[in-house]
Design a protein around this motif. Structure first.
Motif, PDB file in Angstrom:
ATOM      1  N   TRP A 181       2.717  19.843   6.162  1.00  0.00           N
ATOM      2  CA  TRP A 181       1.955  18.604   6.306  1.00  0.00           C
ATOM      3  C   TRP A 181       2.227  17.718   5.098  1.00  0.00           C
ATOM      4  N   GLU A 182       1.925  16.436   5.240  1.00  0.00           N
ATOM      5  CA  GLU A 182       2.026  15.507   4.126  1.00  0.00           C
ATOM      6  C   GLU A 182       0.645  14.921   3.850  1.00  0.00           C
ATOM      7  N   MET A 183       0.210  15.009   2.587  1.00  0.00           N
ATOM      8  CA  MET A 183      -1.133  14.579   2.214  1.00  0.00           C
ATOM      9  C   MET A 183      -1.055  13.592   1.042  1.00  0.00           C
ATOM     10  N   PRO A 184      -1.851  12.525   1.069  1.00  0.00           N
ATOM     11  CA  PRO A 184      -1.868  11.592  -0.059  1.00  0.00           C
ATOM     12  C   PRO A 184      -2.284  12.300  -1.349  1.00  0.00           C
ATOM     13  N   ILE A 185      -1.609  11.971  -2.433  1.00  0.00           N
ATOM     14  CA  ILE A 185      -1.965  12.543  -3.742  1.00  0.00           C
ATOM     15  C   ILE A 185      -3.423  12.220  -4.086  1.00  0.00           C
ATOM     16  N   ALA A 186      -3.889  11.055  -3.651  1.00  0.00           N
ATOM     17  CA  ALA A 186      -5.246  10.618  -3.985  1.00  0.00           C
ATOM     18  C   ALA A 186      -6.314  11.562  -3.449  1.00  0.00           C
ATOM     19  N   THR A 187      -6.025  12.257  -2.340  1.00  0.00           N
ATOM     20  CA  THR A 187      -7.015  13.162  -1.749  1.00  0.00           C
ATOM     21  C   THR A 187      -6.667  14.636  -1.960  1.00  0.00           C
ATOM     22  N   ALA A 207       0.831  -1.210   0.000  1.00  0.00           N
ATOM     23  CA  ALA A 207       0.000   0.000   0.000  1.00  0.00           C
ATOM     24  C   ALA A 207       0.862   1.255   0.000  1.00  0.00           C
ATOM     25  N   GLN A 208       1.950   1.234   0.750  1.00  0.00           N
ATOM     26  CA  GLN A 208       2.844   2.391   0.800  1.00  0.00           C
ATOM     27  C   GLN A 208       3.507   2.638  -0.546  1.00  0.00           C
ATOM     28  N   GLU A 209       3.830   1.559  -1.227  1.00  0.00           N
ATOM     29  CA  GLU A 209       4.528   1.693  -2.507  1.00  0.00           C
ATOM     30  C   GLU A 209       3.627   2.302  -3.571  1.00  0.00           C
ATOM     31  N   HIS A 210       2.315   2.188  -3.411  1.00  0.00           N
ATOM     32  CA  HIS A 210       1.391   2.644  -4.444  1.00  0.00           C
ATOM     33  C   HIS A 210       0.568   3.857  -4.029  1.00  0.00           C
TER      34      HIS A 210
END
Length: 586
Positions: free
Chosen positions: A517-523, A446-449
């Protein structure tokens, strides 16, 4: 000849052997040279030497090259016997020369592996810091000023620095997990009794486990497959399988704010929050649990009579050899001689533990508990100045494990800061290592993707302010406080509630406080789309010259706005506004 890389895995090295680009002799020579170059790091007690290793190299010529560990060099903690190499347990006066291998070493050699030397440790495996050795403090592999973790200090650092493919440690209170976390490794602590402990200097004999450090889950699992199984002449050995390789029905997380400590406490806290978000993204059911059960069990290990088991193994030697034991180690061991630790107290604690074990077994039915491997770390100087409490802190999330008869897998979980790895431990019931491996593999995939982006925040989305929840809802994790380059202006916009607007100037300006902050690209796209004009996301230049996405304001939105640049940031501006309001009310 191929270059021997620092991160050496079993699969990579076997490929080099198959291709003919490396030979076992070349690998061993490189390892010997690396160990000699790193002498000041105090990794080894018996360092790699051809005098010990050559017979194993010669033996490879008559072994089947398809053996699972053919030609794979491994390090051995110096409380585990290797025939012909001294076993010191970190104390020269205790040293003896074993005529046979420990059972686990024998099994690894039978599979083709090469023992290359004996590694440094906290003396008598009593410590979690890696500084309690007369052979010197083992330096952290990434930041030498920090502790390496213990007691299996040298074993972890040897693997991290490319001086072994994997290594054996031991674990009674966390010694096979804490050094893994601090040196960015995988650390497997199998179920108590699943790996034989014959040929291991006892710490708490009823709880001791042999463990493995490796760079990958695959390597740790392969070693487990080679050494797992009952040993007929080992009274502590059990027939425990690794269990089915399946995902748990649910994840268990602590239901209360956790304690973090040391000079990087806040960085560790942020790394834990980020790890929790990654776990939630797996879409497995999550249940929050009271961890008082685990802390109550952990207290029995050193605050209760279990420390007397250590004294029963080593007290005779210490009494017969005054002054040779490392001072803080002797202090810990002698605590077992307190009058209150009588036979009745042992049975009282034993009965209490049985009830804790029953509770834990019910709680972990088809479930995995996840906690930080360590809640922080220390510099070696800090541990030297306060050796007892710093060491105790390192066991906060580890000491319960063997007492409750759990299996555990420590895995890396990103960085808390540059060259400061963070790790989590997955706990399951005895005989459920397969579930731990499957979950760890799923987390890694999951982390890799799931790529992420940094976001610079300067207003209501900062921690503790009204819109922080929007950051959390989009999976963002606080990373650090920072400042912009000195080329910005901060304006108080005429909105309800008031908001700050950050403008970059062609010349002049000031440095403004921001949060990263760090945010997932997906959101990230959905988050950006919801930001009302005149605010938006643009490029923000930080004090160090780097550029990250962040909140900016379009120029038209600042018409008629108050210039609050002099405050240096929104928090200070809010404080000034509150003070002015209070004065006006008087």
């Amino acid at each position: 000849m191929s270059e021997l890389q620092t991160v050496i895995t079993i699969s990579w090295l076997r490929e080099q052997y198959t291709n003919g680009t490396l030979t076992p002799s070349q690998v061993i020579q490189s390892i010997i040279e690396r160990a000699e170059a790193d002498q000041e790091k105090h990794i080894w007690i018996t360092p790699p030497s051809l005098a010990y290793i050559q017979p194993y190299l010669d033996r490879l010529k008559v072994l089947d090259t398809q053996l699972p560990l053919w030609g794979i060099p491994f390090a051995v903690k110096d409380n585990i016997d290797v025939a012909g190499m001294p076993t010191t347990a970190g104390c020269e006066e205790y040293s003896y020369l074993p005529s046979g291998h420990a059972a686990v070493v024998e099994r690894l050699i039978h599979a083709g592996a090469i023992p290359i030397g004996k590694t440094n440790l906290d003396q008598f495996a009593t410590g979690l810091v890696g500084t309690r050795s007369p052979y010197g403090d083992t330096h952290n592999a990434l930041r030498p000023e920090l502790i390496s973790g213990g007691s299996s200090s040298g074993s972890a650092v040897a693997v991290a620095l490319g001086q072994a493919v994997f290594s054996l440690g031991t674990d009674t209170a966390g010694s096979g997990r804490v050094p893994a976390a601090l040196n960015n490794l995988v650390g497997l602590k199998p179920s108590v009794g699943a790996w034989p402990s014959k040929g291991v200097v006892p710490a708490c004999e009823s709880l001791d486990c042999v463990t493995v450090f490796a760079h990958t889950l695959e390597d740790a699992e392969l070693v487990d497959q080679v050494v797992r199984g009952i040993q007929a002449d080992d009274p502590w050995s059990k027939e425990i399988t690794a269990g089915e390789r399946k995902l748990p029905a649910k994840l268990l997380l602590p239901d209360e704010p956790l304690t973090f400590y040391g000079p990087f406490a806040e960085e560790y806290r942020a790394a834990w929050e980020k790890s929790v978000n990654k776990l939630k993204a797996l879409q497995l059911p999550v249940e929050y649990v009271d961890i008082q059960l685990f802390q109550a069990a952990a207290a029995l290990l050193y605050e209760g009579p279990w420390v007397a088991e250590r004294w029963s193994a080593l007290g005779g030697f210490i009494e017969a050899h005054p002054g040779v034991t490392f001072p803080v180690t002797e202090k810990v061991l002698r605590s077992a001689t307190k009058p209150e630790f009588d036979a009745a107290s042992v049975f009282t604690a034993f009965h209490k533990l049985q009830s804790y074990k029953l509770e834990a077994k019910k709680l972990l039915q088809d479930a995995v508990l996840v906690m930080p491997t360590a809640g922080g770390t220390w510099t070696r100087e800090q541990v030297a100045a306060d050796p007892i409490s710093t060491n105790s802190a390192m066991g906060l999330y580890t000491n319960h494990c063997n007492l409750l008869d759990l299996s555990a897998l420590a895995v890396p979980s990103g960085d808390a800061a540059p060259d400061l790895p963070f790790g989590v431990t997955l706990f399951a019931a005895s005989g459920e290592e397969g579930m731990l491996f499957r979950l760890a593999e799923t987390i890694r995939t999951a982390q890799e993707h799931k790529p992420s982006t940094l976001v610079a925040v300067c207003g209501l989305h900062m921690r503790g302010l009204p819109l922080e929840r929007q950051m959390r809802e989009h999976g963002a994790v606080f990373v650090r406080e920072d400042r912009t380059s000195p080329s910005y202006k901060l304006m108080k916009l005429e909105t309800v509630p008031p908001k700050p607007g950050l403008l970059k100037l062609p010349q002049g300006g000031a440095s403004i406080e921001v949060e990263i902050w760090e945010m997932p690209i997906a959101t990230f796209g959905a988050f950006t789309a919801a930001i009302p004009a005149p605010l938006g996301i643009g490029k923000v230049e930080l004090e160090d010259g780097s550029i990250v996405p962040g909140f900016i304001c379009e120029a038209y939105g600042t018409v008629g706005a108050e210039d609050i640049t002099s405050y240096g940031g929104w928090r200070k501006a809010l404080a000034a506004m509150a003070e002015a309001k209070a004065e006006a009310a008087l």
